[in-house]
Enzyme design. Structure first.
Site, short mmCIF file in Angstrom:
data_model
loop_
_atom_site.label_atom_id
_atom_site.label_comp_id
_atom_site.label_asym_id
_atom_site.label_seq_id
_atom_site.Cartn_x
_atom_site.Cartn_y
_atom_site.Cartn_z
N CYS A 162 4.92 5.00 -3.90
CA CYS A 162 4.85 4.39 -5.24
C CYS A 162 3.71 5.00 -6.05
O CYS A 162 3.86 5.28 -7.23
CB CYS A 162 4.69 2.87 -5.12
SG CYS A 162 6.22 2.05 -4.60
N GLN A 201 0.83 -1.21 0.00
CA GLN A 201 0.00 0.00 0.00
C GLN A 201 0.86 1.27 0.00
O GLN A 201 0.49 2.28 0.59
CB GLN A 201 -0.95 -0.01 1.20
CG GLN A 201 -2.14 -0.93 1.03
CD GLN A 201 -3.01 -0.54 -0.16
OE1 GLN A 201 -3.17 0.64 -0.47
NE2 GLN A 201 -3.54 -1.53 -0.85
N SER A 202 2.00 1.22 -0.66
CA SER A 202 2.91 2.37 -0.67
C SER A 202 2.27 3.61 -1.31
O SER A 202 1.84 3.58 -2.46
CB SER A 202 4.17 1.99 -1.45
OG SER A 202 4.94 3.15 -1.72
N ASN A 203 2.24 4.68 -0.53
CA ASN A 203 1.79 5.97 -1.06
C ASN A 203 2.86 6.59 -1.94
O ASN A 203 2.57 7.30 -2.91
CB ASN A 203 1.49 6.93 0.09
CG ASN A 203 0.44 6.39 1.03
OD1 ASN A 203 -0.68 6.14 0.61
ND2 ASN A 203 0.82 6.18 2.28
#
Ligand SMILES: *Cc1c(COP(=O)(O)O)cnc(C)c1O
Length: 324
Positions: A75, A71-73
């Site tokens: 990225c 859930q990388s913001n």
């Protein structure tokens, strides 16, 4: 001047959280809305990417490679910035592809980023290998570190500190989520450059305070040198609280749920389950313990991350017990 491209809506507003301050019976709380930086649902990485993408452009790159959690913001904002500026993007994500694609991962797919699943392999190794491979294939890659946290990314937050000071709110404390450390390192350098007199308190999201302090101090020193100012920083000068790590990175507990509820019910403001939820939970606990005095003014720096609200397990955890 360091090369920079415009991606973010700046300055982000500062708002007063009057009702939240009242219900907590504590100091006055303000919020700086870096969840509203504009690009693809916003967040703190957009500021960093203004410098990182300018450098990528100058180096003649065509492909941006970075990595992060499922859930990388970071990225998501990188993939969006890549599209806007005409780069391709590859995202190296930790773990396996989940069955349900939601939240930031859904957005990354929608943005058309190529996704490489690192499985249980070392994430840095896979990121390196992905970079080497595209280099050999002549794809002109540019590697952006985790969280965009190098001297370029941190510089963005040094200038964000200048922006905050220009808004003349005169705050005694700035409280925020700290993870890869670029945001905190930048704020520390900016405080020195532009004369902020108050304190900067990073709430650690996933690391022991000792390690995070050292990393922030090192990056702050490198950033100061890069920006041409005098400054060496030691870990002792960096304020980090690691009392709120809970069950670890990305695991939302009762404290985070309560913080999300308080911000939404009293202010109509959404926090995220991983970063700002944890940082706000820490701030709320410190207020209740009387850590801040009643006359002080606190600024909570909202670093974004809200798309993860729509991803499991967070969405089901948060909808539990809600009517309708
Ligand atoms: C990346 C991130 C942070 C942490 O910022 P660092 O510069 O990595 O310390 C905080 N909040 C959100 C929402 C993030 O995505």
């Amino acid at each position: 001047m360091i090369p920079r491209i415009k991606l973010a809506h700046l300055p982000t507003p500062i708002e007063s959280l009057t009702r939240l301050s009242e219900v907590l019976e504590g100091p006055q709380i303000l919020v700086k809305r870096d969840d509203q930086t504009g690009l693809a649902f916003g967040g703190n990485k957009t500021r960093k990417l203004e410098y990182l993408l300018a450098d990528a452009q100058d180096s003649g790159a065509e492909l941006l490679i970075t990595g992060g959690a499922v859930q990388s913001n970071h990225c998501r904002q990188t993939a969006a910035a890549a599209n806007k500026m005409g780069f391709n993007s590859v995202l190296v994500l930790v773990g396996e592809r989940p069955e349900n694609v939601s939240g930031n991962l859904l957005l990354n797919r929608f943005l058309g980023a190529e996704i490489v699943w690192a499985g249980d392999k070392q994430r840095d190794l896979v990121l390196r290998q992905t970079y080497e491979k595209s280099l050999q294939e002549g794809k002109k890659p540019y590697l952006i570190p985790y969280g965009g946290s190098n001297v370029l990314g941190a510089s963005a937050y040094a200038f964000a500190m200048q922006e905050m000071l220009d808004q003349n709110e005169d705050v005694d404390w700035v409280v925020f989520a700290s993870s890869s450390g670029g945001t905190q390192a930048g704020l520390v350098v900016g405080a020195q450059m532009f004369g902020y007199q108050g304190s900067l308190l990073g709430i650690s999201i996933d690391e022991q305070a000792g390690e995070l302090k050292e990393r922030v101090a090192t990056l702050a020193g490198e950033t100061a040198q890069f920006l041409g100012i005098d400054g060496t920083f030691s870990g002792d000068q960096v304020l980090v609280n690691d009392d709120y790590l809970g069950d670890g990175y990305g695991i939302m507990g009762e404290a985070e749920v309560e913080a999300l509820q308080l911000f939404s019910r009293y202010e109509g403001l959404f926090l995220d389950p991983v970063y700002t939820g944890r940082a706000a939970a820490g701030m709320i606990d410190l207020i209740r313990k009387g850590f801040f005095s009643a006359e002080e003014r606190l600024l909570f720096w909202h670093t974004g991350g809200t798309p993860a609200l729509f991803a499991n397990p967070y969405s089901s955890q948060l909808s539990y017990g809600l009517d309708g």
